[in-house]
Write an enzyme that holds these catalytic residues in place. Sequence first.
Site, PDB file in Angstrom:
ATOM      1  N   SER A   1       0.860  -1.189   0.000  1.00  0.00           N
ATOM      2  CA  SER A   1       0.000   0.000   0.000  1.00  0.00           C
ATOM      3  C   SER A   1       0.896   1.239   0.000  1.00  0.00           C
ATOM      4  O   SER A   1       2.045   1.186   0.460  1.00  0.00           O
ATOM      5  CB  SER A   1      -0.837  -0.014   1.283  1.00  0.00           C
ATOM      6  OG  SER A   1      -1.441   1.231   1.504  1.00  0.00           O
TER       7      SER A   1
ATOM      8  N   TYR B   1      -1.504  -1.123  10.375  1.00  0.00           N
ATOM      9  CA  TYR B   1      -1.553  -1.385   8.935  1.00  0.00           C
ATOM     10  C   TYR B   1      -0.300  -0.836   8.247  1.00  0.00           C
ATOM     11  O   TYR B   1       0.384  -1.542   7.507  1.00  0.00           O
ATOM     12  CB  TYR B   1      -2.814  -0.727   8.368  1.00  0.00           C
ATOM     13  CG  TYR B   1      -3.035  -0.903   6.883  1.00  0.00           C
ATOM     14  CD1 TYR B   1      -3.634  -2.052   6.382  1.00  0.00           C
ATOM     15  CD2 TYR B   1      -2.683   0.095   5.974  1.00  0.00           C
ATOM     16  CE1 TYR B   1      -3.865  -2.211   5.014  1.00  0.00           C
ATOM     17  CE2 TYR B   1      -2.918  -0.049   4.610  1.00  0.00           C
ATOM     18  CZ  TYR B   1      -3.517  -1.199   4.136  1.00  0.00           C
ATOM     19  OH  TYR B   1      -3.743  -1.339   2.795  1.00  0.00           O
TER      20      TYR B   1
HETATM   21  P1  NAI Z   1     -10.952  -6.889  -0.124  1.00  0.00           P
HETATM   22  O1  NAI Z   1     -11.537  -6.895   1.246  1.00  0.00           O
HETATM   23  O2  NAI Z   1     -11.864  -6.607  -1.251  1.00  0.00           O
HETATM   24  O3  NAI Z   1     -10.203  -8.280  -0.365  1.00  0.00           O
HETATM   25  C1  NAI Z   1      -9.374  -8.854   0.621  1.00  0.00           C
HETATM   26  C2  NAI Z   1      -9.651 -10.346   0.713  1.00  0.00           C
HETATM   27  O4  NAI Z   1      -8.755 -10.916   1.698  1.00  0.00           O
HETATM   28  C3  NAI Z   1     -11.078 -10.664   1.176  1.00  0.00           C
HETATM   29  O5  NAI Z   1     -11.747 -11.510   0.260  1.00  0.00           O
HETATM   30  C4  NAI Z   1     -10.883 -11.346   2.518  1.00  0.00           C
HETATM   31  O6  NAI Z   1     -11.847 -12.366   2.789  1.00  0.00           O
HETATM   32  C5  NAI Z   1      -9.480 -11.914   2.405  1.00  0.00           C
HETATM   33  N1  NAI Z   1      -8.905 -12.165   3.726  1.00  0.00           N
HETATM   34  C6  NAI Z   1      -8.831 -11.298   4.768  1.00  0.00           C
HETATM   35  N2  NAI Z   1      -8.283 -11.900   5.821  1.00  0.00           N
HETATM   36  C7  NAI Z   1      -7.968 -13.157   5.449  1.00  0.00           C
HETATM   37  C8  NAI Z   1      -7.376 -14.273   6.113  1.00  0.00           C
HETATM   38  N3  NAI Z   1      -6.974 -14.197   7.392  1.00  0.00           N
HETATM   39  N4  NAI Z   1      -7.218 -15.417   5.436  1.00  0.00           N
HETATM   40  C9  NAI Z   1      -7.658 -15.517   4.144  1.00  0.00           C
HETATM   41  N5  NAI Z   1      -8.223 -14.505   3.470  1.00  0.00           N
HETATM   42  C10 NAI Z   1      -8.374 -13.333   4.107  1.00  0.00           C
HETATM   43  O7  NAI Z   1      -9.753  -5.835  -0.039  1.00  0.00           O
HETATM   44  P2  NAI Z   1      -8.761  -5.241  -1.157  1.00  0.00           P
HETATM   45  O8  NAI Z   1      -8.859  -3.781  -1.075  1.00  0.00           O
HETATM   46  O9  NAI Z   1      -8.903  -5.899  -2.434  1.00  0.00           O
HETATM   47  O10 NAI Z   1      -7.370  -5.609  -0.491  1.00  0.00           O
HETATM   48  C11 NAI Z   1      -6.331  -6.263  -1.187  1.00  0.00           C
HETATM   49  C12 NAI Z   1      -5.004  -5.710  -0.747  1.00  0.00           C
HETATM   50  O11 NAI Z   1      -4.857  -4.390  -1.232  1.00  0.00           O
HETATM   51  C13 NAI Z   1      -4.803  -5.661   0.767  1.00  0.00           C
HETATM   52  O12 NAI Z   1      -3.524  -6.148   1.080  1.00  0.00           O
HETATM   53  C14 NAI Z   1      -4.915  -4.191   1.075  1.00  0.00           C
HETATM   54  O13 NAI Z   1      -4.188  -3.848   2.204  1.00  0.00           O
HETATM   55  C15 NAI Z   1      -4.324  -3.592  -0.186  1.00  0.00           C
HETATM   56  N6  NAI Z   1      -4.687  -2.207  -0.427  1.00  0.00           N
HETATM   57  C16 NAI Z   1      -6.007  -1.835  -0.514  1.00  0.00           C
HETATM   58  C17 NAI Z   1      -6.321  -0.525  -0.783  1.00  0.00           C
HETATM   59  C18 NAI Z   1      -7.741  -0.085  -0.937  1.00  0.00           C
HETATM   60  O14 NAI Z   1      -7.959   1.113  -1.116  1.00  0.00           O
HETATM   61  N7  NAI Z   1      -8.715  -0.960  -0.903  1.00  0.00           N
HETATM   62  C19 NAI Z   1      -5.280   0.510  -0.954  1.00  0.00           C
HETATM   63  C20 NAI Z   1      -3.928  -0.010  -0.833  1.00  0.00           C
HETATM   64  C21 NAI Z   1      -3.667  -1.311  -0.590  1.00  0.00           C
END
Ligand code: NAI
Length: 342
Positions: free
Chosen positions: A156, A169
């Site tokens: 991120s 985070y």
């Molecule tokens: P999202 O919530 O849409 O997807 C994340 C997925 O990870 C979910 O399906 C969730 O069930 C899964 N997950 C969470 N904990 C888990 C565990 N213990 N074991 C297995 N699966 C698990 O979120 P998003 O935004 O797609 O996040 C993806 C990455 O992008 C993350 O690492 C986040 O930190 C990063 N990110 C997100 C930003 C945003 O604006 N959404 C900005 C910068 C980075």
Amino acid sequence: MKDFKGKIAFITGGGSGAALGQAKVFAKAGMRVAIADVRRDALHNAVSEIVDYAGCKVADVLPLCFDLTDRKAYTAAADTVEKVFGGPPHLLIQTAGVNSFGPVESSTFDDYDWVMGVCLDHVVNGLVIFVPRMIKAYGGTDGVPKEEFHVVTTSSMGAMIKGPTTGPYSAAKAAVNNLMYSYAESLKPYGASATVLCPYNINSNIGDAEIYRPENLRNTGHHVSEGVLASLRALYSHGINPIELAEILKEGIESGRILVLPFRDVNIGLRLVHEANEEIEWYMMTAEECRKKQEERKADKTRYVPRFDDDPNPNARPEGAEPFGLARKDLDYVAPHKRSQN
Ligand code: NAI
């Protein structure tokens, strides 16, 4: 890594958001993809979305439901991938992540354990479980692999900019950036490398992460409510589309980039890194000099992207939404303006 066809990808968090976009794009590029997620329903839907998008066979998508912080379950999942797809992944993409917003002085052990567990420990687990298997199966000597392989972590911009309301985070993300730089250097002799992707805002479901926070880690110091979740959903709805993000990552892997800042205009990414480094330099100044620099920066309208903690446009919040990043009302040691009134 340039050739994806027929190769194996393992993508964490594949049930949603950025990771689901990555699964679609790499399946379309001809890869067989294993997707790991803790939410069974999300995985189920993801499989049909990937098949529809990529036009691949259902058998080319392997859903694995487990908690990525559970090392035993992760090792068993790695064994399953080898058994079903015939080898370890050529492309490991570690994207699962969660966040919880609140003043860092209000963060509890549960806040640290949950956020750093998913954002940092799961990455460590993937690296320790998969990288030796990948080197043994595909690693070469003198920088030439037997078969191309590559390691990715979705980090991120929070890794680079300070996060008074995202302490656990940002700390986890800063750690994974550094880890990926280490792996990028260390994998060179085997003919492989690593990439760390640092998005700013993704149109995803991360704003709902508090809903599925594990039962044993729910003692948060942060104010969480329906109104807070509504604010977060509104914020993330302005983020980059996961498919576009995955295409930028794919280009980054093909070009051997170690750090990918996914902005259409690379100058925005460069400017943000420059601004973040400048702020670190200010920490070496006297408190008074540092405060002056920070205030000038805050007032500077030419900054490319406002910080999350600026809450730039409270009037744009949807109805019923509350500000995010506040502490629980009952934590009376936290400064009143940093505490929820509700
Ligand atoms: P999202 O919530 O849409 O997807 C994340 C997925 O990870 C979910 O399906 C969730 O069930 C899964 N997950 C969470 N904990 C888990 C565990 N213990 N074991 C297995 N699966 C698990 O979120 P998003 O935004 O797609 O996040 C993806 C990455 O992008 C993350 O690492 C986040 O930190 C990063 N990110 C997100 C930003 C945003 O604006 N959404 C900005 C910068 C980075």
